[in-house]
Design an enzyme around this catalytic site. Structure first.
Site, short mmCIF file in Angstrom:
data_model
loop_
_atom_site.label_atom_id
_atom_site.label_comp_id
_atom_site.label_asym_id
_atom_site.label_seq_id
_atom_site.Cartn_x
_atom_site.Cartn_y
_atom_site.Cartn_z
N ASN A 100 1.26 -1.19 0.09
CA ASN A 100 -0.19 0.34 -0.28
C ASN A 100 0.94 1.52 -0.04
O ASN A 100 1.94 0.96 0.89
CB ASN A 100 -0.59 -0.49 1.15
CG ASN A 100 -2.00 -0.96 0.98
OD1 ASN A 100 -1.83 -1.78 0.36
ND2 ASN A 100 -1.94 -1.56 2.17
N HIS A 117 5.55 -0.11 -3.05
CA HIS A 117 5.37 0.55 -4.22
C HIS A 117 5.49 1.87 -3.99
O HIS A 117 4.61 2.56 -4.66
CB HIS A 117 3.98 -0.23 -4.06
CG HIS A 117 4.15 -1.50 -4.79
ND1 HIS A 117 3.14 -2.12 -4.90
CD2 HIS A 117 4.85 -2.05 -5.26
CE1 HIS A 117 2.52 -3.65 -5.77
NE2 HIS A 117 4.07 -3.15 -5.64
C1 BJW Z 1 -10.59 -7.58 1.94
C2 BJW Z 1 -11.17 -6.59 2.25
C3 BJW Z 1 -10.91 -7.05 3.79
C4 BJW Z 1 -11.36 -6.18 0.82
N1 BJW Z 1 -10.27 -7.94 4.66
N2 BJW Z 1 -9.59 -8.65 2.86
C5 BJW Z 1 5.67 -11.90 -13.13
C6 BJW Z 1 4.72 -12.82 -13.15
C7 BJW Z 1 3.72 -12.15 -14.51
C8 BJW Z 1 3.33 -10.97 -14.49
C9 BJW Z 1 4.58 -10.02 -14.37
C10 BJW Z 1 5.49 -10.38 -12.86
N3 BJW Z 1 6.86 -9.65 -12.66
C11 BJW Z 1 6.05 -8.46 -13.57
C12 BJW Z 1 4.97 -8.90 -13.72
C13 BJW Z 1 4.30 -7.79 -14.74
C14 BJW Z 1 3.89 -6.71 -13.32
C15 BJW Z 1 2.47 -7.55 -12.62
O1 BJW Z 1 2.71 -8.49 -12.33
N4 BJW Z 1 1.68 -7.92 -13.88
C16 BJW Z 1 0.61 -8.49 -12.57
C17 BJW Z 1 -0.47 -7.46 -12.50
C18 BJW Z 1 0.06 -9.59 -14.08
N5 BJW Z 1 4.61 -5.79 -12.19
C19 BJW Z 1 5.36 -4.91 -12.78
O2 BJW Z 1 5.02 -4.37 -13.72
C20 BJW Z 1 6.10 -4.80 -11.10
N6 BJW Z 1 7.53 -4.15 -11.70
C21 BJW Z 1 8.21 -5.28 -11.71
O3 BJW Z 1 8.19 -6.88 -11.87
O4 BJW Z 1 9.56 -4.35 -12.57
C22 BJW Z 1 10.34 -5.62 -12.87
C23 BJW Z 1 10.38 -4.99 -14.86
C24 BJW Z 1 10.68 -3.81 -15.06
C25 BJW Z 1 10.98 -3.43 -16.82
C26 BJW Z 1 10.31 -4.33 -16.84
C27 BJW Z 1 9.97 -5.82 -16.74
C28 BJW Z 1 9.83 -5.83 -15.70
C29 BJW Z 1 5.38 -3.12 -11.04
C30 BJW Z 1 3.84 -3.15 -10.11
C31 BJW Z 1 3.75 -2.45 -9.60
C32 BJW Z 1 2.71 -2.47 -9.27
N7 BJW Z 1 2.02 -0.98 -8.70
C33 BJW Z 1 0.24 -0.92 -8.30
C34 BJW Z 1 -0.21 0.98 -8.13
C35 BJW Z 1 0.87 1.68 -7.08
C36 BJW Z 1 0.63 2.99 -6.71
C37 BJW Z 1 -1.42 3.24 -7.39
O5 BJW Z 1 -1.17 3.32 -6.02
O6 BJW Z 1 -1.38 3.64 -7.55
O7 BJW Z 1 0.81 -0.88 -6.59
S1 BJW Z 1 -0.65 -1.71 -9.14
C38 BJW Z 1 -1.70 -1.65 -7.82
O8 BJW Z 1 -1.92 -3.68 -7.43
C39 BJW Z 1 -0.29 -1.08 -6.25
C40 BJW Z 1 -0.79 -2.24 -5.13
O9 BJW Z 1 -0.25 -2.00 -4.30
C41 BJW Z 1 -1.06 -3.66 -6.52
C42 BJW Z 1 -1.46 -4.71 -5.49
O10 BJW Z 1 -2.81 -4.92 -5.36
P1 BJW Z 1 -3.48 -5.23 -3.75
O11 BJW Z 1 -3.11 -4.63 -2.74
O12 BJW Z 1 -3.14 -6.84 -3.86
O13 BJW Z 1 -4.72 -5.33 -3.80
P2 BJW Z 1 -6.02 -5.59 -4.69
O14 BJW Z 1 -7.21 -4.61 -5.24
O15 BJW Z 1 -6.00 -6.30 -6.27
O16 BJW Z 1 -6.55 -6.74 -3.67
C43 BJW Z 1 -6.96 -6.38 -2.54
C44 BJW Z 1 -8.14 -7.87 -1.40
O17 BJW Z 1 -8.03 -7.39 -0.62
C45 BJW Z 1 -8.74 -8.75 -2.65
O18 BJW Z 1 -8.45 -9.95 -2.77
C46 BJW Z 1 -10.42 -8.09 -1.81
O19 BJW Z 1 -10.63 -9.31 -1.61
C47 BJW Z 1 -9.40 -8.20 -0.25
N8 BJW Z 1 -9.99 -7.54 0.71
N9 BJW Z 1 -11.19 -5.88 1.52
C48 BJW Z 1 -9.62 -8.61 4.44
N10 BJW Z 1 -12.15 -5.85 4.21
#
Ligand code: BJW
Ligand code: ZN
Length: 248
Positions: A100, A117
């Site tokens: 977060n 992040h």
């Molecule tokens: C509850 C609840 C309650 C609700 N109680 N629970 C390997 C494999 C596949 C892909 C990749 C890989 N390596 C890299 C990638 C590409 C990419 C990626 O992962 N893509 C996938 C999505 C396919 N990753 C990247 O690009 C990363 N960088 C990287 O790999 O660099 C190396 C590189 C460089 C150059 C070229 C290539 C590679 C960077 C990732 C950056 C993510 N950024 C964000 C935005 C941040 C800024 C902003 O806030 O605007 O980060 S994306 C967004 O998702 C944010 C979050 O931190 C992140 C994760 O989301 P999170 O926290 O899990 O939230 P949700 O909404 O998904 O889930 C919420 C959960 O809570 C749900 O499950 C609900 O059920 C639950 N919930 N209420 C308990 N009350």
């Protein structure tokens, strides 16, 4: 909620705990998650906003989106989930590894926090990298501010898709995951890598993996214990159960 004795026994025997958190832990504070029910990206596509090219194409739009989210975050406060994690520090060596950007763990009072992040409160110039961490940009609602040194665009200090995670934060998180006895994955869909590797690293190194989420995720099949429900209710309940159990 049923809290198994075997889980409480594991907790009682643990010293080091990692809380790996995602947007779900802040949902009960009123901050929308990214994915799933009520997710902000059900309407706005991440690839349109959370990447560097989108920012270059339309800096004002991306800036406005962040200003909107900053406003929401500023008006919220930590919830019982964040506060329970702080209380765990009274009994364990706690590390918070968070995806977060909302600062709520810090505002709650957690001491050891790694931010994978970035942090939405901070900013820097995309050109000369000058930092603008303590500058108030609240007047810039719809227009991205420019750097006073070089005129470059100022961006939020968050990690967008395709960008590297802050190396020091990621390495420290990996180390904490390798060394912990229990890792709690709380409120994360665990689909964004490399952050999503953290729970697997812990499990591979012998830690007990515990998931707390409203629904099952990719992690559920690997978790030793899975608690389905709101983290703001489950974390305090686990703490209460642990405190009763250790007296036995
Ligand atoms: C509850 C609840 C309650 C609700 N109680 N629970 C390997 C494999 C596949 C892909 C990749 C890989 N390596 C890299 C990638 C590409 C990419 C990626 O992962 N893509 C996938 C999505 C396919 N990753 C990247 O690009 C990363 N960088 C990287 O790999 O660099 C190396 C590189 C460089 C150059 C070229 C290539 C590679 C960077 C990732 C950056 C993510 N950024 C964000 C935005 C941040 C800024 C902003 O806030 O605007 O980060 S994306 C967004 O998702 C944010 C979050 O931190 C992140 C994760 O989301 P999170 O926290 O899990 O939230 P949700 O909404 O998904 O889930 C919420 C959960 O809570 C749900 O499950 C609900 O059920 C639950 N919930 N209420 C308990 N009350
Ligand atoms: Zn500059």
């Amino acid at each position: 909620m049923d809290i198994p004795r075997s889980f409480l026994e594991e907790l009682k025997n643990s010293k080091k705990i990692v809380f790996f958190t995602g947007a779900g832990i802040s949902a009960e504070s009123g901050i929308p998650t990214f994915r799933g029910e009520g997710g902000i990206w059900n309407k706005l596509k991440p690839e349109e906003l959370a990447n560097f090219n989108a920012f270059l194409r339309n800096p004002d739009l991306v800036w406005e989106w962040y200003q909107y989210r900053r406003k929401i975050i500023n008006e919220t406060k930590p919830n019982p989930g964040h506060l329970a994690i702080v209380e765990f520090e009274n009994y364990f060596d706690v590390t918070v590894v968070t995806q977060n950007v909302d600062n709520l763990h810090r505002r709650a009072g957690s001491k050891k926090i790694y931010e994978l992040h970035g942090n939405i409160e901070k900013n820097y110039c995309i050109n000369c990298k000058k930092r603008f961490d303590d500058v108030d940009f609240s007047n810039f609602e719809k227009n991205v501010p420019k750097c006073d040194s070089c005129g470059g665009l100022i961006r939020p200090d968050v990690v967008w898709f395709g960008e590297f995670l802050p190396e020091d934060q990621f390495e420290a998180s990996e180390k904490a995951a390798r060394e912990c006895d229990i890792l709690f994955a709380v409120g994360t869909s665990a689909v964004v890598y490399p952050a999503a590797n953290i729970p697997y690293i812990a499990k591979r190194n012998g830690a007990v993996l515990v998931e707390i989420n409203l629904e099952r995720t990719d992690l559920s099949n690997y978790a030793n214990f899975s608690f389905l429900g709101k983290s703001g209710e489950i974390l305090p309940e686990i703490l209460r159960a642990f405190l009763n159990y250790r007296k036995l």
